[in-house]
Each structure stands twice: as structure tokens, then as C-alpha cells.
Design a protein around this motif. Structure first.
Motif, short mmCIF file in Angstrom:
data_model
loop_
_atom_site.label_atom_id
_atom_site.label_comp_id
_atom_site.label_asym_id
_atom_site.label_seq_id
_atom_site.Cartn_x
_atom_site.Cartn_y
_atom_site.Cartn_z
N THR A 75 5.90 1.41 6.47
CA THR A 75 5.96 -0.01 6.82
C THR A 75 7.05 -0.23 7.85
O THR A 75 8.16 0.28 7.70
CB THR A 75 6.23 -0.85 5.57
OG1 THR A 75 5.21 -0.59 4.60
CG2 THR A 75 6.23 -2.32 5.91
N ASP A 162 8.77 -1.33 1.52
CA ASP A 162 7.68 -0.39 1.79
C ASP A 162 6.78 -0.25 0.58
O ASP A 162 5.54 -0.25 0.70
CB ASP A 162 8.27 0.96 2.19
CG ASP A 162 7.20 1.96 2.60
OD1 ASP A 162 6.49 1.70 3.57
OD2 ASP A 162 7.07 2.99 1.91
N MET A 165 4.74 -3.40 0.05
CA MET A 165 3.70 -3.54 1.07
C MET A 165 2.49 -2.67 0.74
O MET A 165 1.34 -3.06 0.98
CB MET A 165 4.27 -3.14 2.43
CG MET A 165 3.31 -3.31 3.59
SD MET A 165 2.97 -5.04 3.98
CE MET A 165 1.98 -4.84 5.46
N THR A 188 1.90 -1.59 9.46
CA THR A 188 1.83 -0.25 8.87
C THR A 188 1.40 0.73 9.94
O THR A 188 0.39 0.50 10.62
CB THR A 188 0.86 -0.22 7.68
OG1 THR A 188 1.28 -1.16 6.70
CG2 THR A 188 0.84 1.16 7.05
#
Length: 430
Positions: A75, A162, A165, A188
Motif C-alpha cells: 500500500t 497496509d 487496506m 496498491t
């Protein structure tokens, strides 16, 4: 004579009393039906065993792919940075001649702190990886002109951001993802650093190349030692060694060594290669020599069986046309036995590639931040790297562990494919 007469009369009487078999009777039909039913049950049990095995394999692959594929992505946060207004301390003259030195004391953490607070109202440590400074340094080195204007730089997100996500994160991280997502700052991208980097403390910045290179060097040493020694040992035991109690003892010892737990070979490598020979600890040279000890018995056993399977007529025909015993072995027997020897080599090398215990005993579990440059440099291997990452408490290491397993499986399949290609190339059709 009278005894034989009595036996003949008893046999004749038995044949006379026994009725002929009725092949179309109900009893015979029931026997045939039971026989067919038993065959169907056997087929069903075999099919069930195959389906169960395929199910476990599919579960392994799906679970590894589900977690591991996320490990190949990262991410990123698009951070707008106004470099002329930032507290960066960069000498343009030094930057042109020695960029690493110019950026070493450029106060880049303060630059990121100011940029994230102005753009998102959040501290830099909450949304960016600790190694985001390194990414910013690379961006400045690749394009020094950004120091003269306002630019948007994509930087690696923090571990919590991260994880949130890609999967389920904490409520705070989920809210932060929603906020940054509404601002259009999250994206991403493929994590090329995972394939080119080495071990680290931040799961967003770790890489597998150091362990992969260590495994490759270790396997090269293992194959270079175990294959020729194992093949020559098999040739001697099968073609030249006399048949006595000593060779019988050697054969039994080799068969037993093939079943010895791998950690015993690790203790042997620790005692001989490190304590006696004083070779460098945690080096691929020592790891390859230790794994070669473990792989040689498998190659010897497979080699002997392959050599024994060569028809004796090949030897007789070669001797009949004037070939010497050495020529018979190396020009005729060994080429015909090579496919079987390669099969045993595949099994031994696949086992060696996945071993962890013997390498832990010789110290190949050290934190190695740089890929090994040679046979005696400190290194680790893929199975040990997977073991170390699986023991980490950070959630970000879960997907990295699965991704490393995918790399290990790909490495194993590639190595086996090459060996199978060579085996098929040398295989002779009778």
C-alpha cells in the motif's frame, strides 16, 4: 505298492462323489456378485483417497495463495511535498557529486512530518512506514529537480495501514483507510522490493532475495558434493566391491543413514565443519556440506538400484566387442542408469531444499540484511526465513510468510522441472 493302490482308489472315489461345478447356478452368481462388489469398493476407496489428497493440496494452495499474493503488493500513500518550503537541508553542489552524502543529513524525516500534517493533519509515523525516508531519498536521487517545486511522492504506508487496506485491520486503521481513501491518497502497487530486498524489521520493507540467493548457493554446493560422490560410491559398490561382510556392513550403514533424522546431520556439521575445521558460521559453504551429507545416502541407494536395473546383456555385449571393464561402466552402464540416478537426486535435493533443522544447528538463522556475495558470506535460506517470519508478532509478517512459501514452492518446482527434463533427455527406450 498296496499303499499306492489305496491312494488311487481314494482319489477315484473322491472324484466320483464330488459334483461338477455349476457355473450358472445361484451359488456361483452370488460369488461373482460379491467379487464384483469387492472390486467396486476397492475402486471407490482408491478414488476417495485421491480426492482427499487433492482436497488437502487444494486447501494448501488456496490458503497460501489467498494470503501470499497480498505479500507481493504494498500500500502506498501519495504525499504532496512542497520542497522549497520544507525544512530540507540539502547542498545542491554536494547532491550533484555525492547524493548519498548530501541526503544523509538532509533532515528528511522532518520533511515527511511537515508534509503529512499539512496534507492529512496526521503525524508521519501514523501513516507512513519507517523506511519511507529511504523511498524519498531514492525519489530525490532519481529526479533532483523535484527539490525546486511541489511534488507528490508515493511512499510506503505503515504496517497497520497496509494490513487494513488488504484485509481486516483495527478500527482505527480502518477509519484511517477510509479517510485517506476519500482523499484519493491510497493505492496498491506491486512490491518489487519483496523480490529484490533482504530481511528487515519492518514487514512492509522486507524482501526474499537474500534468502533465495542463500538457498541457491547452498543447493549448488550440495549438488556439487553429493552427486559425484554418491554416483561414484554406487558404481564402486555395485560394480567393483567384493561381496563380503565389510561391504554388507557398508550397505546396511548407508540404508540406515538415509533414515537418520536431519537434525543429526546438523549436529555432525556443527561438530566437524565448525568446531574442528573452523569454517565460517552461517555460511552457504557449511550449509551445503551439511546437506550433502544428508543427501548422499539417498543418491547412493537410488544409484545402486538404477545400475542394477541395467540388463547384463549390455555388459556382455560391450565386453564381447573388446571394451574394457572401465569402458563398460562409463560408456554403457552409467548412461543407461543415469535417469534412475537423477530420480534419486531429485528426491534428495527436494528434501534438502526444505530442511530447516540442520541449518539451524550451524547458525544459518542469523539476521542477514544483505544478500550473500559468495560461498563464505553470512546467509540464510528460504525455509529458515519462513520459520523466522512465522515467529514474528507483527501482523504484516503473516502475508510475507505465505508469499515466501509461494517463492519456495516455485523454486522447488523449477529445480525439479530442470531435473526431470534432464532425466527424460537421457532416458533410453528399450
Amino acid at each position: 505298492m498296496s499303499g499306492e493302490t489305496v491312494l488311487d482308489r481314494a482319489a477315484a472315489s473322491d472324484r466320483a462323489e464330488r459334483a461338477p461345478t455349476d457355473w450358472r447356478g445361484d451359488a456361483m452368481k452370488r460369488r461373482i456378485a460379491r467379487r464384483y462388489a469387492a472390486e467396486r469398493r476397492f475402486r471407490l476407496w482408491g478414488m476417495a483417497a485421491v480426492l482427499v489428497s487433492a482436497g488437502f493440496l487444494a486447501f494448501l494452495l488456496i490458503s497460501m495463495m489467498g494470503n501470499g499474493l497480498r505479500g507481493f503488493t504494498q500500500t502506498e500513500v501519495a504525499v504532496p511535498i512542497d520542497f522549497p518550503r520544507s525544512p530540507a537541508l540539502i547542498d545542491p553542489a554536494v547532491l550533484a557529486t555525492n547524493p548519498e552524502q548530501a541526503l544523509a543529513n538532509a533532515n528528511l524525516p522532518a520533511v515527511l512530518e511537515q508534509a503529512t500534517r499539512e496534507a492529512f493533519g496526521l503525524p508521519e509515523t501514523q501513516i507512513l512506514s519507517p523506511n519511507a525516508v529511504l523511498t524519498l531519498r531514492k525519489a530525490i536521487i532519481s529526479d533532483p529537480t523535484i527539490l525546486q517545486r511541489k511534488a507528490t511522492v508515493s511512499l510506503p504506508a505503515s504496517t497497520g495501514l497496509d494490513v487494513a487496506m488488504k484485509s481486516d485491520g483495527t478500527p482505527a486503521d480502518e477509519a484511517l483507510v477510509a479517510k485517506l481513501g476519500d482523499a484519493g491518497a491510497l493505492s496498491t502497487a506491486f512490491n518489487i522490493g519483496f523480490l529484490t530486498g533482504s530481511d528487515g524489521t519492518d514487514p512492509t520493507m522486507v524482501g526474499i532475495w537474500g534468502a533465495l540467493k542463500g538457498s541457491l548457493i547452498t543447493m549448488v554446493i550440495t549438488l556439487a558434493l553429493s552427486f559425484p560422490i554418491g554416483v561414484f560410491a554406487a558404481l564402486y559398490l555395485e560394480e567393483y566391491a567384493p561381496r563380503n561382510r565389510w561391504t554388507d556392513l557398508i550397505e546396511v550403514s548407508i540404508n540406515n543413514l538415509a533414515a537418520v533424522p536431519s537434525i543429526i546431520f546438523g549436529l555432525l556439521g556443527l561438530a566437524i565443519f565448525l568446531n574442528v575445521m573452523h569454517l565460517p558460521r552461517s555460511a552457504p559453504l557449511v550449509g551445503g556440506m551439511t546437506l550433502a551429507l544428508m543427501t548422499m545416502p539417498v543418491i547412493v541407494i537410488a544409484g545402486r538400484n538404477a545400475i542394477k536395473a541395467v540388463p547384463p546383456s549390455i555388459r556382455d555385449a560391450a565386453l564381447g566387442i573388446g571394451a574394457s571393464p572401465v569402458q563398460v561402466v562409463f560408456h554403457h552402464v552409467l548412461p543407461l542408469a543415469l535417469p534412475g540416478i537423477l530420480t534419486g537426486t531429485i528426491i534428495g535435493m527436494a528434501r534438502a531444499l526444505g530442511e530447516t533443522a540442520p541449518l539451524l544447528m550451524i547458525g544459518m538463522r542469523a539476521f542477514v540484511s544483505q544478500p550473500p556475495g559468495g560461498f563464505i558470506d553470512p546467509a540464510t535460506v528460504l525455509p529458515v526465513q519462513i520459520f523466522l517470519w512465522s515467529d514474528e508478532v507483527g501482523r504484516g509478517f503473516i502475508e510475507k510468510t505465505s508469499a515466501a512459501i509461494i517463492v519456495l514452492l516455485a523454486f522447488l518446482l523449477t529445480m525439479n522441472s530442470i531435473a526431470i527434463f534432464l532425466r527424460n533427455k537421457f532416458e533410453k527406450k528399450w
